[in-house]
Motif scaffolding. Structure first.
Motif, PDB file in Angstrom:
ATOM      1  N   TYR A 251      19.934  37.185  36.974  1.00 38.80           N
ATOM      2  CA  TYR A 251      21.055  37.154  35.840  1.00 38.80           C
ATOM      3  C   TYR A 251      22.460  37.234  36.605  1.00 38.80           C
ATOM      4  O   TYR A 251      23.376  36.743  36.381  1.00 38.80           O
TER       5      TYR A 251
ATOM      6  N   LEU B 105      22.493  35.781  25.581  1.00 41.25           N
ATOM      7  CA  LEU B 105      22.596  34.779  26.168  1.00 41.25           C
ATOM      8  C   LEU B 105      22.785  33.576  25.416  1.00 41.25           C
ATOM      9  O   LEU B 105      23.093  32.415  26.037  1.00 41.25           O
TER      10      LEU B 105
ATOM     11  N   ASN C 185      16.434  38.916  25.896  1.00 44.10           N
ATOM     12  CA  ASN C 185      17.583  39.470  26.445  1.00 44.10           C
ATOM     13  C   ASN C 185      18.416  40.333  25.434  1.00 44.10           C
ATOM     14  O   ASN C 185      18.128  40.149  24.219  1.00 44.10           O
TER      15      ASN C 185
ATOM     16  N   ILE D 299      16.332  39.988  30.395  1.00 41.88           N
ATOM     17  CA  ILE D 299      17.389  40.608  31.065  1.00 41.88           C
ATOM     18  C   ILE D 299      17.576  41.668  30.000  1.00 41.88           C
ATOM     19  O   ILE D 299      18.105  41.302  28.992  1.00 41.88           O
TER      20      ILE D 299
ATOM     21  N   LEU E 250      19.235  29.518  33.702  1.00 40.14           N
ATOM     22  CA  LEU E 250      18.292  30.578  33.746  1.00 40.14           C
ATOM     23  C   LEU E 250      16.832  29.649  33.330  1.00 40.14           C
ATOM     24  O   LEU E 250      15.878  29.902  33.925  1.00 40.14           O
TER      25      LEU E 250
END
Length: 475
Positions: free
Chosen positions: A161, A16, A12, A78, A26
């Motif tokens: 997300y 995160l 990501n 993400i 997640l």
């Protein structure tokens, strides 16, 4: 924020690790995603090493690297475009205000609906395409299919997300439901009709990625204007990957057309039966596939008049394609737009408030873009010295949404009787015989550099590799 941290379990560029609650949620969703991929992802491909592109940053330059990856080990994650400092809202009733970093309470339900609907299309297309690897026309095409599949999977992650971070328990439940619906399932189908259609052969796949992924381009472009900044930043990066999907479709159809023209010239005939007997797809069949996928896709834009579209725009949730390049006031309270209706057995235009016609505005933008690509296919036919031309049908043809739903319309825009429709439908849309013929050509070709008889090789390979490169290493 532009680089992507691949040391994390979920790659990501949104820090995160600093949001432990979201990270935990997640990480709990991730095994379900892998289970979904194993159940209805590309059939029989789990152990293949595939030459795939993986994002390493979201910068416009040099954002991807290539290498062999087993698809279940692909680093889905993400990735948001970098934040724009002091970004303001560009349209609607909140024009000029600061863009939202959190979901305003009064827009929560509509934003969730928009994100869920977009998110539902991503796994749906993977499900629709899951059997295609068994009938690939080449390794090059097989690799392109798999690249599309993993990127659709990442687009699902993007929407999940947003749901998990910004919509609490409702978002978590919606994220689970995205993995529970199935394309074409009678009891729990995907939300939009086009994503419940079968993609049974590679001609359908190329038409789907040209037309239906182009719908994705226009929907994502409208969402990239959103006042909800995380949604806008997410969809801007998704558009980078969507461009490859449309390339797969446009170049795929172009190569089919090229091969058909070669056969027609070799045999000195335009007789569809003789072209088919030579193992190529005749141009009338290509036209019927085009008519089907085009008409199904333009229904995805929704009803030609929609109070929801007006609400989404005025609220700042969803803009128009290239909103900031348009020369109007970006509020549209006093603007009108022409839509079609049937009066006295004939098509007629009428002016309606533009806010209520924004689905039609986006549909018309899509149509202009689609026509340009069909023109490039026609250049292939023209170069071959043949007089035939492909064309998109009238936008009222074969519609099942809005004021034109159920109207019997010829591809050239004539309102026709039920009996004429029944007599001509197999000239206008793929028949069972057409689909059976195309299916009969779908033999699997996997030797590097070899191609099925019905499609021409590409001009160049992937990432400057030769066309006969080993794009997929089989288990």
């Amino acid at each position: 924020m532009s680089s992507i941290d691949y040391s994390e379990k979920i790659p990501n560029n949104v820090n995160l690790a600093e949001d432990r609650t979201l990270k935990r949620a997640l990480e709990q969703w991730q095994p379900n995603f892998i289970g979904w991929w194993d159940d209805v992802g590309p059939e029989g491909s789990q152990n293949f090493d595939v030459y795939l592109r993986t994002a390493v940053s979201v910068d416009p330059q040099g954002w991807a690297q290539f290498g062999y990856v087993k698809m279940p080990e692909y680093r889905w994650g993400i990735f948001l475009n970098p934040a724009q400092a002091d970004r303001t809202i560009q349209f609607g009733d909140h024009k000029g205000e600061a863009a939202w970093q959190d979901v305003p309470g009064e827009h929560r339900a509509n934003l969730r609906r928009i994100i869920v609907t977009q998110g539902d299309t991503e796994p749906a297309s993977v499900e629709q395409q899951r059997h295609l690897g068994l009938t690939c026309p080449s390794q090059y095409d097989l690799r392109n299919l798999f690249q599309v599949n993993v990127e659709e999977g990442r687009h699902l992650w993007a929407m999940v997300y947003l749901l998990q971070k910004h919509f609490g328990r409702d978002g978590r439940e919606e994220a689970e439901a995205l993995l529970e619906r199935r394309s074409g399932d009678e009891n729990n189908p995907r939300i939009l009709g086009a994503f419940n259609e079968k993609t049974p052969d590679w001609l359908a796949f190329f038409m789907f990625t040209y037309f239906t992924d182009r719908d994705g381009k226009f929907q994502l472009s409208a969402l990239a204007e959103s006042s909800f900044d995380p949604l806008a930043r997410t969809t801007k990066f998704m558009l980078t990957e969507e461009a490859h999907h449309m390339f797969v479709g446009e170049s795929g159809v172009s190569r089919v057309v090229q091969r058909t023209c070669q056969v027609m010239n070799e045999l000195k005939t335009d007789d569809p039966a003789k072209v088919r007997a030579a193992g190529a797809i005749d141009l009338p069949t290509l036209q019927r596939y085009l008519n089907f996928h085009y008409s199904v896709t333009i229904d995805l834009f929704g009803a030609d008049q929609s109070s929801n579209a007006a609400t989404f725009y005025s609220s700042g949730l969803k803009g128009r394609f290239e909103e900031t390049k348009r020369g109007d006031d970006h509020v549209l309270k006093d603007q009108t737009y022409k839509v079609l209706e049937v009066q006295g057995g004939q098509l007629a235009e009428k002016s309606v408030p533009m806010l209520n016609a924004l689905n039609e505005v986006l549909r018309d933008d899509f149509i202009k873009d689609s026509v340009a690509g069909v023109g490039r296919w026609n250049k292939v036919i023209e170069k071959a010295g043949l007089p035939h031309r492909l064309q998109v049908p009238h936008k009222a043809f074969h519609r099942n949404i809005g004021a034109l739903a159920g109207i019997k319309m010829s591809p050239d825009g004539r309102v026709v009787s039920e009996s004429e429709w029944n007599d001509k439908v197999n000239e206008w849309l793929p028949s069972d015989e057409d689909r059976a013929f195309v299916a009969s050509l779908m033999g699997r070709v996997v030797d590097p550099g070899k191609f099925a008889h019905w499609i021409a090789p590409p001009v160049m390979g992937i990432n400057r590799q030769p066309v006969n490169f080993e794009y997929v290493r089989f288990a």
